[in-house]
Design a protein around this motif. Structure first.
Motif, PDB file in Angstrom:
ATOM      1  N   ALA A 184       0.840  -1.202   0.000  1.00  0.00           N
ATOM      2  CA  ALA A 184       0.000   0.000   0.000  1.00  0.00           C
ATOM      3  C   ALA A 184       0.875   1.252   0.000  1.00  0.00           C
ATOM      4  N   ALA A 185       1.977   1.207   0.773  1.00  0.00           N
ATOM      5  CA  ALA A 185       2.887   2.349   0.827  1.00  0.00           C
ATOM      6  C   ALA A 185       3.524   2.589  -0.542  1.00  0.00           C
ATOM      7  N   LEU A 186       3.889   1.501  -1.213  1.00  0.00           N
ATOM      8  CA  LEU A 186       4.491   1.633  -2.552  1.00  0.00           C
ATOM      9  C   LEU A 186       3.505   2.262  -3.533  1.00  0.00           C
ATOM     10  N   VAL A 187       2.257   1.770  -3.508  1.00  0.00           N
ATOM     11  CA  VAL A 187       1.239   2.315  -4.410  1.00  0.00           C
ATOM     12  C   VAL A 187       1.004   3.786  -4.097  1.00  0.00           C
ATOM     13  N   PHE A 188       0.978   4.113  -2.818  1.00  0.00           N
ATOM     14  CA  PHE A 188       0.743   5.507  -2.434  1.00  0.00           C
ATOM     15  C   PHE A 188       1.824   6.423  -3.011  1.00  0.00           C
ATOM     16  N   GLY A 189       3.075   5.971  -2.951  1.00  0.00           N
ATOM     17  CA  GLY A 189       4.176   6.779  -3.491  1.00  0.00           C
ATOM     18  C   GLY A 189       3.985   7.097  -4.966  1.00  0.00           C
ATOM     19  N   VAL A 190       3.508   6.097  -5.723  1.00  0.00           N
ATOM     20  CA  VAL A 190       3.275   6.287  -7.161  1.00  0.00           C
ATOM     21  C   VAL A 190       2.177   7.326  -7.370  1.00  0.00           C
ATOM     22  N   LEU A 191       1.048   7.118  -6.694  1.00  0.00           N
ATOM     23  CA  LEU A 191      -0.113   7.993  -6.912  1.00  0.00           C
ATOM     24  C   LEU A 191       0.151   9.415  -6.426  1.00  0.00           C
ATOM     25  N   PHE A 192       1.083   9.545  -5.479  1.00  0.00           N
ATOM     26  CA  PHE A 192       1.410  10.848  -4.925  1.00  0.00           C
ATOM     27  C   PHE A 192       2.141  11.716  -5.959  1.00  0.00           C
ATOM     28  N   VAL A 193       3.014  11.102  -6.752  1.00  0.00           N
ATOM     29  CA  VAL A 193       3.845  11.875  -7.683  1.00  0.00           C
ATOM     30  C   VAL A 193       3.186  12.025  -9.056  1.00  0.00           C
ATOM     31  N   LEU A 204       3.592  24.748  -0.852  1.00  0.00           N
ATOM     32  CA  LEU A 204       3.887  23.339  -1.050  1.00  0.00           C
ATOM     33  C   LEU A 204       2.606  22.584  -1.405  1.00  0.00           C
ATOM     34  N   THR A 205       1.525  22.938  -0.750  1.00  0.00           N
ATOM     35  CA  THR A 205       0.234  22.287  -1.025  1.00  0.00           C
ATOM     36  C   THR A 205      -0.149  22.478  -2.487  1.00  0.00           C
ATOM     37  N   ASN A 206       0.046  23.703  -2.990  1.00  0.00           N
ATOM     38  CA  ASN A 206      -0.302  23.987  -4.381  1.00  0.00           C
ATOM     39  C   ASN A 206       0.548  23.155  -5.337  1.00  0.00           C
ATOM     40  N   VAL A 207       1.834  23.005  -5.024  1.00  0.00           N
ATOM     41  CA  VAL A 207       2.705  22.216  -5.888  1.00  0.00           C
ATOM     42  C   VAL A 207       2.281  20.755  -5.878  1.00  0.00           C
ATOM     43  N   LEU A 208       1.997  20.236  -4.668  1.00  0.00           N
ATOM     44  CA  LEU A 208       1.718  18.805  -4.543  1.00  0.00           C
ATOM     45  C   LEU A 208       0.325  18.440  -5.034  1.00  0.00           C
ATOM     46  N   PHE A 209      -0.642  19.318  -4.788  1.00  0.00           N
ATOM     47  CA  PHE A 209      -2.023  18.940  -5.095  1.00  0.00           C
ATOM     48  C   PHE A 209      -2.653  19.813  -6.173  1.00  0.00           C
ATOM     49  N   GLY A 210      -1.904  20.828  -6.657  1.00  0.00           N
ATOM     50  CA  GLY A 210      -2.497  21.763  -7.612  1.00  0.00           C
ATOM     51  C   GLY A 210      -2.564  21.237  -9.037  1.00  0.00           C
ATOM     52  N   ALA A 211      -1.871  20.106  -9.318  1.00  0.00           N
ATOM     53  CA  ALA A 211      -1.818  19.539 -10.669  1.00  0.00           C
ATOM     54  C   ALA A 211      -1.514  20.637 -11.691  1.00  0.00           C
ATOM     55  N   PHE A 212      -0.468  21.400 -11.417  1.00  0.00           N
ATOM     56  CA  PHE A 212      -0.044  22.500 -12.277  1.00  0.00           C
ATOM     57  C   PHE A 212       0.515  21.916 -13.571  1.00  0.00           C
ATOM     58  N   GLY A 213       0.297  22.611 -14.668  1.00  0.00           N
ATOM     59  CA  GLY A 213       0.894  22.162 -15.924  1.00  0.00           C
ATOM     60  C   GLY A 213       0.071  21.095 -16.612  1.00  0.00           C
ATOM     61  N   THR A 214      -1.238  21.088 -16.404  1.00  0.00           N
ATOM     62  CA  THR A 214      -2.100  20.143 -17.114  1.00  0.00           C
ATOM     63  C   THR A 214      -2.576  20.751 -18.416  1.00  0.00           C
ATOM     64  N   ALA A 215      -3.011  22.029 -18.325  1.00  0.00           N
ATOM     65  CA  ALA A 215      -3.599  22.684 -19.484  1.00  0.00           C
ATOM     66  C   ALA A 215      -2.550  22.848 -20.571  1.00  0.00           C
ATOM     67  N   ALA A 216      -2.702  22.131 -21.666  1.00  0.00           N
ATOM     68  CA  ALA A 216      -1.683  22.140 -22.714  1.00  0.00           C
ATOM     69  C   ALA A 216      -1.661  23.474 -23.437  1.00  0.00           C
ATOM     70  N   GLY A 217      -2.744  23.797 -24.123  1.00  0.00           N
ATOM     71  CA  GLY A 217      -2.752  25.043 -24.884  1.00  0.00           C
ATOM     72  C   GLY A 217      -3.663  26.054 -24.226  1.00  0.00           C
ATOM     73  N   GLN A 218      -3.382  26.355 -22.976  1.00  0.00           N
ATOM     74  CA  GLN A 218      -4.244  27.260 -22.228  1.00  0.00           C
ATOM     75  C   GLN A 218      -4.459  28.566 -22.988  1.00  0.00           C
ATOM     76  N   ALA A 219      -5.698  29.033 -22.964  1.00  0.00           N
ATOM     77  CA  ALA A 219      -6.019  30.277 -23.661  1.00  0.00           C
ATOM     78  C   ALA A 219      -5.197  31.421 -23.091  1.00  0.00           C
ATOM     79  N   VAL A 220      -4.493  32.099 -23.959  1.00  0.00           N
ATOM     80  CA  VAL A 220      -3.643  33.195 -23.534  1.00  0.00           C
ATOM     81  C   VAL A 220      -4.285  34.489 -23.995  1.00  0.00           C
ATOM     82  N   ALA A 221      -4.229  35.485 -23.159  1.00  0.00           N
ATOM     83  CA  ALA A 221      -4.721  36.786 -23.582  1.00  0.00           C
ATOM     84  C   ALA A 221      -4.041  37.118 -24.907  1.00  0.00           C
ATOM     85  N   ALA A 222      -4.813  37.174 -25.965  1.00  0.00           N
ATOM     86  CA  ALA A 222      -4.248  37.256 -27.302  1.00  0.00           C
ATOM     87  C   ALA A 222      -3.356  38.477 -27.467  1.00  0.00           C
TER      88      ALA A 222
END
Lengths: 98, 471
Positions: B200-209, B270-288
Motif C-alpha cells: 500500500a505504501a508503494l502504491v501511495f508513493g506512485v499515486l502521490f507523484v 507546497l500544497t499547491n505544488v503537490l495537489f495543484g496539478a499544475f501544468g495540465t492545461a496544454a494550450g491554455q487560452a492566452v490573452a491574445a
C-alpha cells in the motif's frame, strides 16, 4: 528503554537544528551537489543493511538484506562519485586570463 | 548495536559511528563554498566508509557471502551510473539514488519486524511505530522517486496526470495505510498484513507523484530527499542507532530547506505544488497578442549589439539545457570577453529540473562560478547592463510577476531583465512558458526576439561576432 528513546529523540531534534544551520549557508550554486552529497550520506543505512545480510537468520531475511545492501551501496557509491564529478567542474575564473 | 551488551567492542563501534556523524556535519559545512566543497564530499565518504568497516567487524555477523556480493554489485552499479550520467540528467539520477536509499532503510526496518514476529519476541510500541514509519516513508519515497525518474527521463509523460476522484482516492489510500499501520502496532505480529501495508505504501508513493508536472520536479525531488532522510532516521530509532538518527535528521532538514527555497522561488505553497496539478492545461487560452508586435532581430544585428556592449548578462532557462547549448554559450561569452565585454550569468533558483541544476550545467561548460549570479545578485546590476540575453527561459523573466497583481505569476521573484538597456530573447516560438501565461516582456520597446533553437541561434551569434566584431 524509555530513557534511551528520549535520548534518541533529543539527538534527532538537535541534529535537525544543526542541519538547518549548516545547510542554510550553502549557496544556490551548490544546491545540486548538496542534494546528491547529502543523499549519499543517507546511504549510511548500509550499516543496518550489512547486519541484516550477515546475520543469516533465514533465507528471507538474507535476501532482504542482500537487496538492501545493493540499494544502499548504489546510493553511497553513486552519490559520492557523482557529487565529486560535479564539484570537480566548479572552477574559479583563472587569474590574468583576460 | 548500541546499548549495554557487547562490552568494549560495542563501545568502540559506537565511537566510530560518532566520528562518522561528525564527519558528515563537517563535510556538509564545507559544502558551503565551491573552494572547499570537494573535500567536504570526501569527508562524508570517509565517514560512511569507516562506519561500514566498523559494522563489518560486528559479532552479530555470521557470514560475509551475501554482504560481499551486495557490496560488489552495488559498487559497480553505482560507479557506472555516476560515470555515465549526463549533467542534464542529474535530476533523475538523484531521484533514483534517493529512492534506493529510502527503500534500503525501509527493508532494514521490515527485516526487524519479521525477526521480532518470527522470534515471538516482544515488540515495544516505540519500535513498532518507528518500523511502520520507516516502511511507509521509505517505500513511498522509493516508488515516488521511480515515477519522478520516469517523468524526468520522459519514459512516462511529464505532464501532470489527473483523473476523477484523484485526491479523494489518494486520501483514502493514505488513510488505509495509516489504519493498517495502527492494526499492526496494536495487534499481534502479522507478516502477511505487514506485506500488504508495504505494498500500500508503494502504491501511495506512485499515486502521490503522478499528478505533479515535470517542471515542478525540483520541489518533488527535494521533498523525496527529505523523506529518505526521515526514513533513515526512523530506521535509526528502530535499531537504536544514533548515527542513523543524526544523519537522517541532517538529510531530512536539508531536503526540507531546499523544498522551501524551491516553493519560494515559484511563489507557490507546497500544497499547491503537490495537489495543484499544475501544468495540465496544454494550450491554455492566452490573452491574445493582438495589436502588439514583437520586434525580431537577425543574428548579425544581435552580434553587433553584443560585441559593442560593455556588459552582458545571460539568463539561461531549461530550454538551454534541452538543446545542450551550454558549450556554445560559453564560446560566445569567451568571444565577448576577448572584446572587452563583461559577461555574467543570472541563474533563477528554478532554472532547471532540480535545485542548482543550471549552475552545474554551466560549470560543466567551463563557466567560472564567480560569474554565476543569483536572482538577488543579478537584479541590482540590471539597470547598468547593456544587453540581457534570455535563452530558453520565460516565466522567470515575466515582468507581470511584479507589475500585474492579477497575473498567475504575481509575487514570484523574477530576474528583472526588462530593466536592462536592451533584451535579446532567444526562443523557439511565441509559445507560453510552463505556467501558460503570456509574457509582456516580448512586446517591450527594448526587447528583440531571436527565434530559433537555442543551440543554433547561439552558434549563429558566435559566427556573426567573429565576422563582424574585431577582437
Amino acid at each position: 528503554m524509555s530513557e534511551g528513546l528520549l535520548i534518541s529523540v533529543y539527538i534527532f531534534v538537535l541534529a535537525a537544528f544543526v542541519g538547518f544551520e549548516v545547510i542554510t549557508k550553502v549557496p544556490q550554486m551548490l544546491h545540486t551537489p548538496l542534494m546528491s552529497g547529502s543523499n549519499a550520506i543517507s546511504g549510511i543505512t548500509l550499516i543496518g543493511a550489512v547486519l541484516v545480510a550477515g546475520r543469516l537468520d533465514s533465507p528471507l531475511n538474507t535476501y532482504i538484506g542482500l537487496i538492501a545492501v545493493i540499494l544502499a551501496t548504489i546510493n553511497v557509491v553513486g552519490g559520492f562519485l557523482v557529487t565529486d564529478r560535479m564539484l570537480h567542474m566548479f572552477r574559479k575564473k583563472p587569474d590574468g586570463s583576460k | 548495536m548500541s546499548g549495554g551488551a557487547g562490552g568494549l567492542h560495542a563501545v568502540l563501534t559506537d565511537v566510530v559511528y560518532l566520528i562518522a556523524a561528525s564527519l558528515f556535519i563537517f563535510g556538509l559545512k564545507r559544502l558551503s563554498s565551491p573552494a572547499t566543497a570537494r573535500s567536504g564530499n570526501l569527508l562524508g565518504a570517509i565517514g560512511v566508509l569507516i562506519a561500514v568497516v566498523a559494522t563489518l567487524l560486528d559479532r552479530q555477523i555470521l557470514g560475509y557471502g551475501p554482504i560481499l556480493i551486495g557490496l560488489a554489485i552495488g559498487t559497480v552499479a553505482g560507479a557506472l551510473m555516476a560515470r555515465l550520467v549526463k549533467m542534464t540528467a542529474m535530476p533523475q539520477m538523484v531521484a533514483l539514488l534517493n529512492g534506493f536509499g529510502g527503500m534500503a532503510s525501509a527493508l532494514v526496518a521490515a527485516d526487524e519486524y519479521l525477526r521480532i514476529a518470527v522470534g515471538r519476541a516482544v515488540m515495544t510500541p516505540d519500535i513498532a511505530v518507528t518500523i511502520m514509519l520507516s516502511v511507509l516513508i521509505g517505500s513511498s519515497s522509493f516508488s515516488g522517486s521511480l515515477v519522478a525518474f520516469g517523468k524526468l527521463q520522459e519514459i512516462v509523460t511529464g505532464r501532470a496526470v489527473t483523473y476523477p476522484f484523484q485526491k479523494t482516492g489518494n486520501a483514502l489510500l493514505f488513510l488505509l495505510t495509516v489504519v493498517l499501520a495502527g492494526v499492526l502496532v496494536f495487534g499481534g505480529p502479522d507478516p502477511v498484513l505487514f506485506g500488504i501495508f508495504g505494498l500500500a505504501a508503494l502504491v501511495f508513493g506512485v499515486l502521490f507523484v503522478v499528478p505533479i508536472g515535470g517542471a515542478d520536479m525540483p520541489v518533488v525531488i527535494s521533498l523525496l530527499n527529505s523523506y529518505s532522510g526521515l526514513a533513515l532516521a526512523a530506521t535509526g530509532f528502530v535499531l537504536r542507532n544514533n548515527a542513523l538518527i543524526t544523519t537522517g535528521a541532517l538529510v531530512g532538514a536539508s531536503g526540507l530547506i531546499l523544498t522551501r527555497i524551491m516553493c519560494n522561488a515559484m511563489n507557490r505553497s507546497l500544497t499547491n505544488v503537490l495537489f495543484g496539478a499544475f501544468g495540465t492545461a496544454a494550450g491554455q487560452a492566452v490573452a491574445a497578442a493582438e495589436g502588439r508586435t514583437v520586434r525580431e532581430i537577425t543574428a548579425d544585428d544581435a552580434a553587433i549589439l553584443l560585441g559593442y556592449a560593455r556588459s552582458v548578462v545571460f539568463v539561461p532557462g531549461y530550454g538551454l539545457a534541452v538543446s545542450q547549448a551550454q558549450h556554445n554559450v560559453r564560446e560566445l561569452a569567451d568571444l565577448l570577453e576577448a572584446r572587452g565585454v563583461e559577461v555574467k550569468y543570472a541563474v533563477h533558483a528554478v532554472a532547471g529540473r532540480m535545485p542548482g541544476h543550471m549552475n552545474v550545467i554551466l560549470s560543466e561548460a567551463g563557466v567560472p562560478y564567480d560569474a554565476l549570479l543569483t536572482t538577488e545578485e543579478a537584479n541590482p546590476i540590471m539597470p547598468r547592463t547593456d544587453v540581457a540575453v534570455v535563452i530558453g527561459a520565460n516565466d522567470v523573466v515575466n515582468p507581470d510577476a511584479i507589475e500585474n497583481p492579477n497575473s498567475p505569476l504575481a509575487g514570484m521573484p523574477i530576474i528583472e531583465v526588462h530593466n536592462a538597456k536592451s533584451v535579446i530573447v532567444i526562443k523557439r516560438s511565441m509559445a507560453t512558458g510552463f505556467a501558460g501565461v503570456d509574457n509582456p516582456l516580448f512586446y517591450r520597446e527594448n526587447t528583440r526576439m531571436l527565434f530559433g533553437d537555442a543551440k543554433k541561434a547561439i552558434s549563429e551569434l558566435v559566427r556573426a561576432v567573429k565576422e563582424s566584431v574585431p577582437a
